[in-house]
Design an enzyme around this catalytic site. Sequence first.
Site, PDB file in Angstrom:
ATOM      1  N   ASP A 148      -1.512   4.702  -6.381  1.00 33.88           N
ATOM      2  CA  ASP A 148      -0.076   4.523  -6.140  1.00 33.88           C
ATOM      3  C   ASP A 148       0.722   5.706  -6.658  1.00 33.88           C
ATOM      4  O   ASP A 148       1.814   5.993  -6.166  1.00 33.88           O
ATOM      5  CB  ASP A 148       0.412   3.224  -6.763  1.00 33.88           C
ATOM      6  N   LYS A 163      -4.000  -0.329  -8.372  1.00 34.22           N
ATOM      7  CA  LYS A 163      -4.028  -1.783  -8.521  1.00 34.22           C
ATOM      8  C   LYS A 163      -4.676  -2.217  -9.839  1.00 34.22           C
ATOM      9  O   LYS A 163      -5.697  -1.648 -10.246  1.00 34.22           O
ATOM     10  CB  LYS A 163      -4.778  -2.378  -7.320  1.00 34.22           C
ATOM     11  N   GLY A 212       0.864  -1.170   0.000  1.00 30.53           N
ATOM     12  CA  GLY A 212       0.000   0.000   0.000  1.00 30.53           C
ATOM     13  C   GLY A 212       0.905   1.225   0.000  1.00 30.53           C
ATOM     14  O   GLY A 212       1.824   1.309   0.824  1.00 30.53           O
ATOM     15  N   ALA A 213       0.634   2.160  -0.919  1.00 28.67           N
ATOM     16  CA  ALA A 213       1.579   3.252  -1.160  1.00 28.67           C
ATOM     17  C   ALA A 213       1.988   4.012   0.112  1.00 28.67           C
ATOM     18  O   ALA A 213       3.192   4.149   0.397  1.00 28.67           O
ATOM     19  CB  ALA A 213       0.998   4.191  -2.214  1.00 28.67           C
ATOM     20  N   GLN A 259      -5.784  -8.972  -2.261  1.00 28.02           N
ATOM     21  CA  GLN A 259      -5.776  -7.963  -1.198  1.00 28.02           C
ATOM     22  C   GLN A 259      -7.209  -7.618  -0.755  1.00 28.02           C
ATOM     23  O   GLN A 259      -7.437  -7.277   0.408  1.00 28.02           O
ATOM     24  CB  GLN A 259      -5.072  -6.678  -1.667  1.00 28.02           C
TER      25      GLN A 259
HETATM   26  O1  MRU Z   1       0.482  -4.070  -4.681  1.00 30.69           O
HETATM   27  P1  MRU Z   1      -0.122  -3.344  -3.510  1.00 30.69           P
HETATM   28  O2  MRU Z   1      -0.957  -4.241  -2.636  1.00 30.69           O
HETATM   29  O3  MRU Z   1       0.889  -2.545  -2.732  1.00 30.69           O
HETATM   30  O4  MRU Z   1      -1.112  -2.302  -4.178  1.00 30.69           O
HETATM   31  C1  MRU Z   1      -1.764  -1.359  -3.375  1.00 30.69           C
HETATM   32  C2  MRU Z   1      -2.719  -0.506  -4.129  1.00 30.69           C
HETATM   33  O5  MRU Z   1      -2.840  -0.570  -5.328  1.00 30.69           O
HETATM   34  C3  MRU Z   1      -3.464   0.523  -3.326  1.00 30.69           C
HETATM   35  O6  MRU Z   1      -4.706   0.790  -3.911  1.00 30.69           O
HETATM   36  C4  MRU Z   1      -2.657   1.820  -3.271  1.00 30.69           C
HETATM   37  O7  MRU Z   1      -1.338   1.580  -2.881  1.00 30.69           O
HETATM   38  C5  MRU Z   1      -3.264   2.793  -2.330  1.00 30.69           C
HETATM   39  S1  MRU Z   1      -3.190   2.240  -0.653  1.00 30.69           S
HETATM   40  C6  MRU Z   1      -3.912   3.429   0.301  1.00 30.69           C
END
Ligand code: MRU
Length: 342
Positions: free
Chosen positions: A234, A245, A46-47, A193
């Site tokens: 992200d 995602k 998650g970013a 997720q």
């Molecule tokens: O690959 P991940 O699980 O790190 O992807 C996360 C996402 O795509 C989230 O939507 C994004 O990071 C925002 S989290 C608040």
Amino acid sequence: MIQPVRWSDGVLELLDQTLLPNREVWLSLVRWEDVADAIRRLAVRGAPAIGIAAAYALVLALGDVRDHQEADQRLSEASRGLSQARPTAVNLFWAIGRMNEVWNAHAGQALPDAQAALLAEAARIHDEDVEGNLRIGAHGAELLPAGCSLLTICNTGGLATGGYGTALGVVRSAWERGKLEVTYLCETRPLLQGARLNAWELLKDRIPYRLLVDGAAGALLRAGKVHAVLVGADRIAANGDTANKIGSYTLACLASRHGVPFYVVAPLSTVDKDTPSGDRIPIEERDAHEVLAPLGCPAAPEGTDAWNPAFDVTPAELITAIITEWGVLRPPYETSIAEALA
Ligand code: MRU
């Protein structure tokens, strides 16, 4: 509040998200290299959470240095190593940049004072994220009608942030204000997720949800069962194009087809003003194995190859609004984003 990152007396503790929902295991890390590895294998993900973990990792990197020269060397080595852990979430680079600025600003100070300033900055990045998410939740809930049903993808909750969440924070906020009927969760192939992490969070908070396979989203929207689609981000380019995602772009196309608002929900730390548009955002491609063997169980004949981009880009024209801690940004995003950053 669910918080995936904790700092405890010189140790960085991360809730290992690869093991959820079945096991709640905390990793105790004291080396920046182990934090980089945790980011790479999505133990922390998650970013915003990645950015926070990287900030604390830089504090760890300077744990046993003897002088400024050694510290400078270690900081640049760790900054470089952490930057290579994942390419898409800009929060990682943003947090590393902020930590380096603070370090440089304390160059003339005694080593322990400079180290203390670095730790204080990591804690500030962490706290600001939580505070920002609470504001994002309030702004987002205002946009939603009473009795609403929402659709989301991936995990954007406490687990993906310092706490509370972005898109899932709006879900929480809508629930707290009595506006939410149900949230539909895309399971989010290949790493689930949505099924593993969003469901775990919402169950803990007793917020109503239903899970669907990603491919069912079109049928759900066509049936008129969704009032708004909410996704995280992200990286948001200067023109509003948004990487998130894989599957988010599909939801944006479906939302547009069915006249349903599509909201991107993210802190301003996810905006990359130096990337002019989405086609310049680096998209992480992950190992084919994640697709071929979901949850470690082989699902395709041996010898099958797979394309496994972790993210896609939704063009700004499909985004109804971007909900930030600063307020709700509307098109044209070049202007509203620049204003918010200023
Ligand atoms: O690959 P991940 O699980 O790190 O992807 C996360 C996402 O795509 C989230 O939507 C994004 O990071 C925002 S989290 C608040």
